[in-house]
Design a protein around this motif. Sequence first.
Motif, PDB file in Angstrom:
ATOM      1  N   GLU A   7      41.932  37.535  36.844  1.00 51.12           N
ATOM      2  CA  GLU A   7      43.366  37.298  36.953  1.00 51.12           C
ATOM      3  C   GLU A   7      43.721  37.030  38.400  1.00 51.12           C
ATOM      4  N   LYS A   8      44.595  36.033  38.617  1.00 53.09           N
ATOM      5  CA  LYS A   8      44.917  35.595  39.969  1.00 53.09           C
ATOM      6  C   LYS A   8      46.302  36.058  40.408  1.00 53.09           C
ATOM      7  N   ALA A   9      46.518  35.997  41.694  1.00 55.58           N
ATOM      8  CA  ALA A   9      47.789  36.463  42.261  1.00 55.58           C
ATOM      9  C   ALA A   9      48.968  35.655  41.735  1.00 55.58           C
ATOM     10  N   ASP A  10      48.739  34.387  41.375  1.00 51.14           N
ATOM     11  CA  ASP A  10      49.829  33.551  40.881  1.00 51.14           C
ATOM     12  C   ASP A  10      50.065  33.710  39.382  1.00 51.14           C
ATOM     13  N   GLY A  11      49.352  34.671  38.746  1.00 48.74           N
ATOM     14  CA  GLY A  11      49.536  34.919  37.324  1.00 48.74           C
ATOM     15  C   GLY A  11      48.562  34.177  36.433  1.00 48.74           C
TER      16      GLY A  11
ATOM     17  N   LEU B 245      28.642  49.204  45.544  1.00 52.12           N
ATOM     18  CA  LEU B 245      28.529  48.501  46.826  1.00 52.12           C
ATOM     19  C   LEU B 245      28.502  46.991  46.609  1.00 52.12           C
ATOM     20  N   ALA B 246      27.782  46.545  45.575  1.00 56.33           N
ATOM     21  CA  ALA B 246      27.739  45.114  45.262  1.00 56.33           C
ATOM     22  C   ALA B 246      29.112  44.624  44.792  1.00 56.33           C
ATOM     23  N   LEU B 247      29.821  45.452  44.032  1.00 56.84           N
ATOM     24  CA  LEU B 247      31.159  45.061  43.574  1.00 56.84           C
ATOM     25  C   LEU B 247      32.124  44.960  44.749  1.00 56.84           C
ATOM     26  N   ASP B 248      31.929  45.782  45.757  1.00 57.44           N
ATOM     27  CA  ASP B 248      32.767  45.704  46.948  1.00 57.44           C
ATOM     28  C   ASP B 248      32.581  44.351  47.629  1.00 57.44           C
ATOM     29  N   ASP B 249      31.336  43.889  47.715  1.00 57.01           N
ATOM     30  CA  ASP B 249      31.067  42.565  48.281  1.00 57.01           C
ATOM     31  C   ASP B 249      31.588  41.460  47.370  1.00 57.01           C
ATOM     32  N   LEU B 250      31.426  41.650  46.055  1.00 57.21           N
ATOM     33  CA  LEU B 250      31.945  40.678  45.091  1.00 57.21           C
ATOM     34  C   LEU B 250      33.454  40.534  45.257  1.00 57.21           C
ATOM     35  N   ALA B 251      34.137  41.642  45.466  1.00 56.00           N
ATOM     36  CA  ALA B 251      35.590  41.610  45.632  1.00 56.00           C
ATOM     37  C   ALA B 251      35.993  40.770  46.844  1.00 56.00           C
ATOM     38  N   ALA B 252      35.176  40.801  47.910  1.00 57.28           N
ATOM     39  CA  ALA B 252      35.477  39.995  49.086  1.00 57.28           C
ATOM     40  C   ALA B 252      35.407  38.504  48.762  1.00 57.28           C
ATOM     41  N   ILE B 253      34.445  38.119  47.931  1.00 56.22           N
ATOM     42  CA  ILE B 253      34.332  36.722  47.495  1.00 56.22           C
ATOM     43  C   ILE B 253      35.550  36.334  46.662  1.00 56.22           C
ATOM     44  N   LEU B 254      35.924  37.219  45.729  1.00 46.95           N
ATOM     45  CA  LEU B 254      37.031  36.922  44.816  1.00 46.95           C
ATOM     46  C   LEU B 254      38.378  36.925  45.527  1.00 46.95           C
ATOM     47  N   GLU B 255      38.545  37.824  46.481  1.00 44.48           N
ATOM     48  CA  GLU B 255      39.810  37.882  47.228  1.00 44.48           C
ATOM     49  C   GLU B 255      40.077  36.543  47.916  1.00 44.48           C
ATOM     50  N   ALA B 256      39.028  35.935  48.479  1.00 53.96           N
ATOM     51  CA  ALA B 256      39.190  34.654  49.160  1.00 53.96           C
ATOM     52  C   ALA B 256      39.608  33.546  48.205  1.00 53.96           C
ATOM     53  N   ARG B 257      39.419  33.769  46.909  1.00 58.40           N
ATOM     54  CA  ARG B 257      39.787  32.774  45.901  1.00 58.40           C
ATOM     55  C   ARG B 257      41.082  33.139  45.171  1.00 58.40           C
ATOM     56  N   GLY B 258      41.813  34.109  45.695  1.00 66.84           N
ATOM     57  CA  GLY B 258      43.115  34.457  45.124  1.00 66.84           C
ATOM     58  C   GLY B 258      43.055  35.317  43.886  1.00 66.84           C
ATOM     59  N   ILE B 259      41.913  35.924  43.604  1.00 68.80           N
ATOM     60  CA  ILE B 259      41.764  36.765  42.416  1.00 68.80           C
ATOM     61  C   ILE B 259      42.150  38.203  42.741  1.00 68.80           C
ATOM     62  N   THR B 260      42.917  38.814  41.871  1.00 70.37           N
ATOM     63  CA  THR B 260      43.393  40.187  42.089  1.00 70.37           C
ATOM     64  C   THR B 260      42.840  41.184  41.082  1.00 70.37           C
ATOM     65  N   THR B 261      42.332  40.695  39.942  1.00 72.71           N
ATOM     66  CA  THR B 261      41.836  41.604  38.900  1.00 72.71           C
ATOM     67  C   THR B 261      40.577  41.038  38.244  1.00 72.71           C
ATOM     68  N   VAL B 262      39.598  41.912  38.064  1.00 72.25           N
ATOM     69  CA  VAL B 262      38.405  41.581  37.290  1.00 72.25           C
ATOM     70  C   VAL B 262      38.485  42.380  35.993  1.00 72.25           C
ATOM     71  N   VAL B 263      38.513  41.691  34.876  1.00 72.55           N
ATOM     72  CA  VAL B 263      38.551  42.346  33.569  1.00 72.55           C
ATOM     73  C   VAL B 263      37.130  42.358  33.013  1.00 72.55           C
ATOM     74  N   HIS B 264      36.571  43.549  32.839  1.00 74.27           N
ATOM     75  CA  HIS B 264      35.189  43.628  32.377  1.00 74.27           C
ATOM     76  C   HIS B 264      35.099  44.217  30.969  1.00 74.27           C
ATOM     77  N   VAL B 265      34.037  43.854  30.270  1.00 72.50           N
ATOM     78  CA  VAL B 265      33.757  44.406  28.949  1.00 72.50           C
ATOM     79  C   VAL B 265      33.158  45.794  29.109  1.00 72.50           C
ATOM     80  N   SER B 266      32.271  45.927  30.076  1.00 72.38           N
ATOM     81  CA  SER B 266      31.659  47.224  30.337  1.00 72.38           C
ATOM     82  C   SER B 266      30.867  47.164  31.622  1.00 72.38           C
ATOM     83  N   MET B 267      30.688  48.344  32.215  1.00 71.14           N
ATOM     84  CA  MET B 267      29.679  48.536  33.252  1.00 71.14           C
ATOM     85  C   MET B 267      28.588  49.388  32.600  1.00 71.14           C
ATOM     86  N   HIS B 268      28.775  50.699  32.578  1.00 69.78           N
ATOM     87  CA  HIS B 268      27.823  51.571  31.882  1.00 69.78           C
ATOM     88  C   HIS B 268      27.961  51.429  30.376  1.00 69.78           C
TER      89      HIS B 268
END
Length: 335
Positions: free
Chosen positions: A254-258, A178-201
């Motif tokens: 990673e952003k929409a413009d590459g 649920l928090a990541l869903d909200d985080l995605a809304a913040i990132l979408e407004a900044r042109g970000i399309t991908t979050v590359v993570h090291v790990s969650m669990h």
Amino acid sequence: MSELASRIALALGVVLLGGALAASFGLALHRGATAGPEEAPALASASATAPPDALASAGAALPDEGAGPADGGVSLADGRLADGGLVDGGEDAGAAPFEKLEWSATSRAATYGALSRDACDLELKRRGIPNAPARGAPLVDRPVRLTGPLHGVTFRGDGVAKAGSTSPFDIADCRLVLALDDLAAILEARGITTVVHVSMHRPAPKKAAVTQRKKNQRSTGKGKAGGRAQGKPATAERPSQHALGLAIDVAAFEKADGARLEVKADWHGALGAPPCGPGSEPTEATPQAIELRGIVCAVYASGLFNVILTPNANEQHADHFHFDIKRDGHYFLLE
């Protein structure tokens, strides 16, 4: 007193009374407009004060992702202050003062952390978040995997070329999702399309896992009678938030413009320096360093996570941002 005098006195009394009422009403409006959260008139709906579980069980919606401030003053979508300025550390850093968050039981971190399994499931369904049940994470209370993007933003493990990974590192507790869903809304407004993570669990060390299982048994009444079943183990070790599926380590965006923003290469910070506010300037003021600070400061201001750690915190976080929710934590930490 003559009849004329009586009428004049009555009219004057009405005028004076009306003026007093108007002044009183105007003062009340002023107080309502300027009062802080503790003083404001109780005009909020019942859903603002009802426990999260009660909201979900009653079918009431939790705060929409991107619907507005988490604790007031900051827009969830882009990290802007109510007056339109950016949080300090954004693209025009210094335009608005940075304010340290005070803990609030109505913050998103607190709201999500307090959800029961059923309430969290209901909220996932209400938002239409693409997910599937997950196995292989025994300490995660409600383990799931994301099966699609959130607000057009894909979360994928480092080294994974596309979505659909079955790695244990891609498992998350429902509340973190649920928090990541909200985080995605913040990132979408900044042109970000991908979050590359090291790990969650991340699996807990065996000793911590055993301790957590004993704790779960005691809380459900399934522990053995007698002995130390009702007490805290002498050598108890708390599992990390990663073991509970309530944390994510972000290595890059990673952003929409590459374009790609890498924490390790682009942060340019100093150990012990604040990530936001006075003294947060990068050692090299590159556009990438400034943009990364804008992201961190906007996420912090949203009240989404209890803890945010950047490379400024310590050497262990030199290559990633750590975001986590603590179900029993009543504080915000930014380092």
